[in-house]
Design an enzyme around this catalytic site. Sequence first.
Site, PDB file in Angstrom:
ATOM      1  N   ASP A  88       3.997  -6.106   7.098  1.00  0.00           N
ATOM      2  CA  ASP A  88       3.247  -6.252   6.721  1.00  0.00           C
ATOM      3  C   ASP A  88       1.972  -7.388   8.326  1.00  0.00           C
ATOM      4  OD1 ASP A  88       1.922  -5.165   4.508  1.00  0.00           O
ATOM      5  OD2 ASP A  88       2.919  -7.147   3.577  1.00  0.00           O
ATOM      6  N   HIS A 133       0.860   1.239   7.711  1.00  0.00           N
ATOM      7  CA  HIS A 133       0.228   0.416   8.935  1.00  0.00           C
ATOM      8  C   HIS A 133      -1.003   1.103   9.158  1.00  0.00           C
ATOM      9  CE1 HIS A 133       2.724   3.925  10.053  1.00  0.00           C
ATOM     10  NE2 HIS A 133       1.234   4.455  10.650  1.00  0.00           N
TER      11      HIS A 133
END
Length: 444
Positions: free
Chosen positions: A13, A41
Amino acid sequence: MANVVVIGAQWGDEGKGKITDLLSRSADVVVRYQGGVNAGHTVVVGEQTLKLHLIPSGILYPDTQCIIGSGTVIDPKVLLGEVEMLEQLGISTDHLLISQTAHVTMPYHRLIDQASEQQRGSHKIGTTGRGIGPTYADKSERTGIRILDLMDPEGLREQLTWTIAQKNVILDKLYGLPPLDAESVIEEYSGYAERLRPHVVDSSLTIDEAWRKRKNILFEGAQGTLLDLDHGTYPYVTSSNPVAGGACIGAGVGPTIIDRVIGVAKAYTTRVGEGPFPTELHGDIGELLCQRGAEFGTTTGRRRRCGWFDAVIGRYAVRINGIDCLAITKLDVLDDLDEIQVCVAYDIDGERCDHFPSSARSFANCQPIYKTVPGWKQSTSHCRNLEDLPKAALDYLKFLAELMEVPIAIVSLGASRDQTIIVEDPIHGPKRALLHTNGDSSAS
């Protein structure tokens, strides 16, 4: 020409999607080399926010060949859903290629993943429940279904009939779940096969052909270094190898074609799910980071745990991956803080430790040793050059670069493409070994 690996230097992340999207402009080929739908993503283009799990970020560039490599595990339903979503937005997926040797996530993988995690009780590891671990387990046991198996109707029927009979015993006896109907699964996945067929290739051969033509190849990792099966905070890890070395296995290339490794890290630290997290913040500052950073998982929507930047795991990521330069993201999230803390080492039972411990039990006992630096108390989201940054923000970046012993090449100050400072050429800059020899570790 340069062939570059982009990896996460924390627990995932980190903003790799945006960085890969930026670098894809100069790439001829983008290869996703590991992971599955457990990784997501986000790419923001203008007013559009695209959330992808399997398709590489380079899909937005029609002249960039996008490859889902053999090291990934593919859920066909999710993949085709992403294809449909992109095509509805007018984004072509004709340049998307899928490795014929990538493994396929099946319905029984998801069921076993979810049931196993539930059965762990207080010892759960934080799986997404998407079937990733069981898919990789079948791969290791040599009982998995590969994309090329989907393309062989008779072989698929034979293989799935046997496999589902075995999995039904596990579902019933171990988890008390009803059996799967083999015919329904065969029919469903045979349908996926026909829709995927035009995209299926020998990806290693395709990548080799691009390399021989001196094309620029970008290898895109999912998740992050500390989630690596071999080098992460085991057992609180994923089932694949997100580290730079995983790019060679997951793409089917030799290590000598890799020219450069770019590590992506947030200006603070986050983690999703279970496992030790020495710099985690539970009070108001942790809540501020979560809200300002919109720290909720792309895949699961789970709230991310937030904490201060941890330079110990940062240095570990540099070592494990051979990182040449860094992209620091979400610097703007720190804009309102009076002061910022950075973990420079750990205290373990009264002794200073400068290195990441391999044992999860030891890591859980680590107390962070902090260095406090001043905040800058003004917005940075509009800055487009280093000179535009407040002095305290620039000093913070320099401090991180010194601690990590690699230069910072990119600074991200927001989700949009234009909210970015390019400090130095991230692709063609000098190798880390030369920088280390010369003692040059500044951000500018």
